[in-house]
Design an enzyme around this catalytic site. Structure first.
Site, PDB file in Angstrom:
ATOM      1  N   LYS A  22     -10.983   0.196   1.296  1.00  0.00           N
ATOM      2  CA  LYS A  22     -10.711  -1.183   1.713  1.00  0.00           C
ATOM      3  C   LYS A  22     -10.426  -1.225   3.214  1.00  0.00           C
ATOM      4  O   LYS A  22     -10.751  -2.219   3.877  1.00  0.00           O
ATOM      5  CB  LYS A  22      -9.585  -1.791   0.892  1.00  0.00           C
ATOM      6  CG  LYS A  22      -8.186  -1.249   1.121  1.00  0.00           C
ATOM      7  CD  LYS A  22      -7.337  -2.221   1.911  1.00  0.00           C
ATOM      8  CE  LYS A  22      -5.907  -1.716   2.023  1.00  0.00           C
ATOM      9  NZ  LYS A  22      -5.085  -2.570   2.920  1.00  0.00           N
ATOM     10  N   ASN A  23      -9.881  -0.160   3.790  1.00  0.00           N
ATOM     11  CA  ASN A  23      -9.608  -0.146   5.224  1.00  0.00           C
ATOM     12  C   ASN A  23     -10.872   0.028   6.058  1.00  0.00           C
ATOM     13  O   ASN A  23     -10.827  -0.123   7.285  1.00  0.00           O
ATOM     14  CB  ASN A  23      -8.600   0.952   5.571  1.00  0.00           C
ATOM     15  CG  ASN A  23      -7.193   0.601   5.128  1.00  0.00           C
ATOM     16  OD1 ASN A  23      -6.874  -0.574   4.913  1.00  0.00           O
ATOM     17  ND2 ASN A  23      -6.351   1.607   4.964  1.00  0.00           N
ATOM     18  N   ARG A  96      -2.081  -8.565   7.112  1.00  0.00           N
ATOM     19  CA  ARG A  96      -2.088  -8.429   8.567  1.00  0.00           C
ATOM     20  C   ARG A  96      -3.470  -8.083   9.112  1.00  0.00           C
ATOM     21  O   ARG A  96      -3.768  -8.384  10.260  1.00  0.00           O
ATOM     22  CB  ARG A  96      -1.069  -7.366   8.996  1.00  0.00           C
ATOM     23  CG  ARG A  96       0.353  -7.687   8.600  1.00  0.00           C
ATOM     24  CD  ARG A  96       1.311  -6.643   9.140  1.00  0.00           C
ATOM     25  NE  ARG A  96       1.258  -6.589  10.580  1.00  0.00           N
ATOM     26  CZ  ARG A  96       2.098  -7.219  11.387  1.00  0.00           C
ATOM     27  NH1 ARG A  96       3.039  -7.980  10.887  1.00  0.00           N
ATOM     28  NH2 ARG A  96       1.994  -7.106  12.689  1.00  0.00           N
ATOM     29  N   CYS A 120       6.620  -7.259   8.724  1.00  0.00           N
ATOM     30  CA  CYS A 120       6.045  -6.512   7.605  1.00  0.00           C
ATOM     31  C   CYS A 120       7.099  -5.572   7.052  1.00  0.00           C
ATOM     32  O   CYS A 120       7.966  -5.099   7.788  1.00  0.00           O
ATOM     33  CB  CYS A 120       4.826  -5.723   8.083  1.00  0.00           C
ATOM     34  SG  CYS A 120       4.028  -4.755   6.797  1.00  0.00           S
ATOM     35  N   ARG A 125       4.342  -3.564  13.751  1.00  0.00           N
ATOM     36  CA  ARG A 125       2.899  -3.517  13.986  1.00  0.00           C
ATOM     37  C   ARG A 125       2.422  -4.687  14.865  1.00  0.00           C
ATOM     38  O   ARG A 125       1.605  -5.505  14.463  1.00  0.00           O
ATOM     39  CB  ARG A 125       2.123  -3.496  12.663  1.00  0.00           C
ATOM     40  CG  ARG A 125       2.440  -2.295  11.810  1.00  0.00           C
ATOM     41  CD  ARG A 125       1.391  -2.039  10.769  1.00  0.00           C
ATOM     42  NE  ARG A 125       1.507  -2.934   9.635  1.00  0.00           N
ATOM     43  CZ  ARG A 125       0.813  -2.799   8.510  1.00  0.00           C
ATOM     44  NH1 ARG A 125      -0.044  -1.822   8.372  1.00  0.00           N
ATOM     45  NH2 ARG A 125       0.959  -3.638   7.520  1.00  0.00           N
ATOM     46  N   PRO A 126       2.935  -4.813  16.086  1.00  0.00           N
ATOM     47  CA  PRO A 126       2.562  -5.945  16.933  1.00  0.00           C
ATOM     48  C   PRO A 126       1.097  -5.877  17.356  1.00  0.00           C
ATOM     49  O   PRO A 126       0.480  -4.812  17.366  1.00  0.00           O
ATOM     50  CB  PRO A 126       3.481  -5.786  18.153  1.00  0.00           C
ATOM     51  CG  PRO A 126       3.780  -4.324  18.213  1.00  0.00           C
ATOM     52  CD  PRO A 126       3.828  -3.867  16.780  1.00  0.00           C
ATOM     53  N   LEU A 129      -1.517  -4.915  21.759  1.00  0.00           N
ATOM     54  CA  LEU A 129      -2.621  -4.093  22.260  1.00  0.00           C
ATOM     55  C   LEU A 129      -3.954  -4.807  22.102  1.00  0.00           C
ATOM     56  O   LEU A 129      -4.838  -4.681  22.956  1.00  0.00           O
ATOM     57  CB  LEU A 129      -2.641  -2.745  21.539  1.00  0.00           C
ATOM     58  CG  LEU A 129      -1.466  -1.812  21.818  1.00  0.00           C
ATOM     59  CD1 LEU A 129      -1.565  -0.553  20.968  1.00  0.00           C
ATOM     60  CD2 LEU A 129      -1.412  -1.436  23.292  1.00  0.00           C
ATOM     61  N   ASP A 309      -0.294   6.555   5.234  1.00  0.00           N
ATOM     62  CA  ASP A 309      -0.560   5.894   3.954  1.00  0.00           C
ATOM     63  C   ASP A 309      -0.447   6.837   2.763  1.00  0.00           C
ATOM     64  O   ASP A 309      -0.525   6.391   1.621  1.00  0.00           O
ATOM     65  CB  ASP A 309      -1.957   5.259   3.968  1.00  0.00           C
ATOM     66  CG  ASP A 309      -1.983   3.915   4.673  1.00  0.00           C
ATOM     67  OD1 ASP A 309      -0.904   3.449   5.092  1.00  0.00           O
ATOM     68  OD2 ASP A 309      -3.072   3.334   4.801  1.00  0.00           O
ATOM     69  N   ARG A 401      -3.486  -4.923  -3.896  1.00  0.00           N
ATOM     70  CA  ARG A 401      -4.050  -5.105  -2.558  1.00  0.00           C
ATOM     71  C   ARG A 401      -4.995  -3.967  -2.188  1.00  0.00           C
ATOM     72  O   ARG A 401      -5.925  -4.165  -1.400  1.00  0.00           O
ATOM     73  CB  ARG A 401      -2.939  -5.176  -1.504  1.00  0.00           C
ATOM     74  CG  ARG A 401      -2.151  -6.475  -1.486  1.00  0.00           C
ATOM     75  CD  ARG A 401      -1.171  -6.469  -0.327  1.00  0.00           C
ATOM     76  NE  ARG A 401      -1.871  -6.066   0.890  1.00  0.00           N
ATOM     77  CZ  ARG A 401      -1.380  -5.211   1.790  1.00  0.00           C
ATOM     78  NH1 ARG A 401      -0.191  -4.656   1.610  1.00  0.00           N
ATOM     79  NH2 ARG A 401      -2.070  -4.905   2.860  1.00  0.00           N
TER      80      ARG A 401
END
Length: 425
Positions: A22-23, A96, A120, A125-126, A129, A309, A401
């Site tokens: 999924k990523n 996100r 989160c 996790r801003p 960038l 993960d 998810r």
């Protein structure tokens, strides 16, 4: 409200087919915004995050269709035109990765309005960038009423170095640079297989990219991209989770349609703990759980290191290992929430800053537990498989998810696990 009920004490035995990552599928779906021609994605997992991004794309005005057949799932996306370049908070807040539409929207449609995703459970996790990189490519950005607004008449190639490695940031800028005017150099870029997979798709679409899989990506922008057909790589985290399931139950599993070459750090670390893992060709793994697991320290790292993960799943294994394992989390600052639930099941875990000290083996007993995030939910399933009695896992939507029918796959290899519905309290 759905929950997972797990009855432990059964060794797993049999074959499990690994689904698409999924990523890797999420950025591939966002990349379809870069062309008005159809993008056909195969081996797309049937998980909640895919459905969420598909809803978001349809909100933008994109056409999509999903088909399931014997060879896997096929998703066709065509972004002929947009109804609006706005990604609403109601969808972005649930996932996100929705921010991945930002770069493609600015690159092709010249403007984007994407809601800030907010906090989160595993860390901030801003997206600074992402914005810094887009500004380097010539976009103007501002934050208004909780939305990022980005505009550019035409993005221009530039040299940009990430202050720290960001997978979604690398994906966003890689997609944006594909349609920029001139050459872009991305330094300290993410090396994850999912980024390499995205680069492969973009290349099929007509992008000119070199350096995929390394820390330096060079992109020569083109004026137009075309449609393409692409098969999503297997999910290395799903495969790693089932390796851990074999280890914690002292089982014997064969994982099919996986990519062992994407899992070297996980395979090496699990072998240190005593798992017998054999690589069977390019797409298959055989794993046998040992009679006794051995403790081993772990530090999460960006790829090719041990993935964050897989940290929660590793902790579940460590609770059953002889000795003390020190697990250090370097990627996200709040990724030990699963430890509190494992304590309720009898684990011996002490948290010290960004480290968790796990002493084992400790007998686990079934309990009612609460999943705090996607990978935490997987770790609680693993703990439940090793526990005596019944474990009831709440907030099962987290595991949906990222895992395609996990209870079905585990049931097929001998686990006693099922989905149950309960009335709200």
């Amino acid at each position: 409200m759905e929950k997972l009920l797990v009855v432990g004490g059964r060794p797993l035995e049999g074959k499990i087919v690994i689904g698409g990552a999924k990523n890797a599928a999420l950025p591939a779906m966002a990349a379809a915004l870069l062309t008005d021609e159809p993008v056909i994605l195969e081996n797309v997992p049937r998980v909640r995050d895919i459905s969420t991004l598909r809803l978001l794309l349809e909100e933008l005005g994109v056409d999509s269709s999903f088909q399931h057949n014997a060879k896997g799932n096929r998703l066709t996306i065509q972004a002929r035109k947009l109804r609006q370049p706005r990604a609403p908070y109601e969808l972005v807040k649930t996932m996100r990765a929705s921010v991945l539409v930002l770069g493609p929207l600015v690159a092709r449609f010249r403007r984007a309005e994407v809601s800030l995703p907010g906090g989160c459970a595993i860390g901030e996790r801003p997206i600074n960038l992402h914005l810094k990189g887009l500004r380097k490519l010539g976009a103007t950005t501002r934050i208004v009423h909780g939305y990022v607004e980005a505009r550019a008449k035409r993005l221009k190639g530039a040299r940009f170095r990430f202050d720290r490695i960001s997978v979604t940031g690398t994906a966003n800028l890689l997609m944006a640079a594909a349609l920029a005017d001139g050459e872009t150099l991305l330094e300290n870029a993410a090396c994850e297989p999912e980024i390499t997979d995205l680069a492969e798709l973009l290349t099929k679409m007509g992008a000119r990219i070199s350096g995929a899989g390394t820390e330096t990506l060079r992109i020569k922008g083109v004026s137009r991209l075309r449609g393409a057909r692409h098969r999503i790589i297997p999910d290395r985290i799903e495969a790693g989770t089932y390796l851990a399931a074999a280890g914690i139950t002292r089982g014997h599993l064969i994982l099919q349609r996986c990519r062992p070459d994407h899992m070297r750090a996980v395979i090496e670390k699990f072998r240190e703990m005593g798992l017998e893992i054999k690589i069977r060709g390019r797409t298959s793994l055989e794993v046998k759980g040992p009679r006794r697991l051995q403790a081993s320290d772990l530090t999460t790292r960006e790829y090719p290191g041990f993935a964050t993960d897989m940290q929660a799943q590793y902790m579940a294994l460590a609770t059953q290992a002889d000795g003390t394992s020190v697990i250090t989390e370097t990627i996200f600052e709040k990724r030990f929430m699963h430890a509190l639930e494992m304590l309720r099941m009898g684990a011996d875990v002490t948290l010290e800053g960004r480290s968790a000290i796990v002493r084992g083996p400790t007998p686990l007993s079934g309990a009612k537990v609460l999943a705090s995030d996607l990978r935490a939910s997987a770790s609680l399933v693993l703990a439940g498989l090793a526990a005596q009695g019944e474990t009831l896992i709440d907030r099962v939507y987290h595991i949906d998810r990222g895992y395609d029918r996990i209870e079905e796959k585990l049931s097929q290899v001998g686990a006693k696990i099922r989905r149950v519905s309960t009335s709200p309290a």
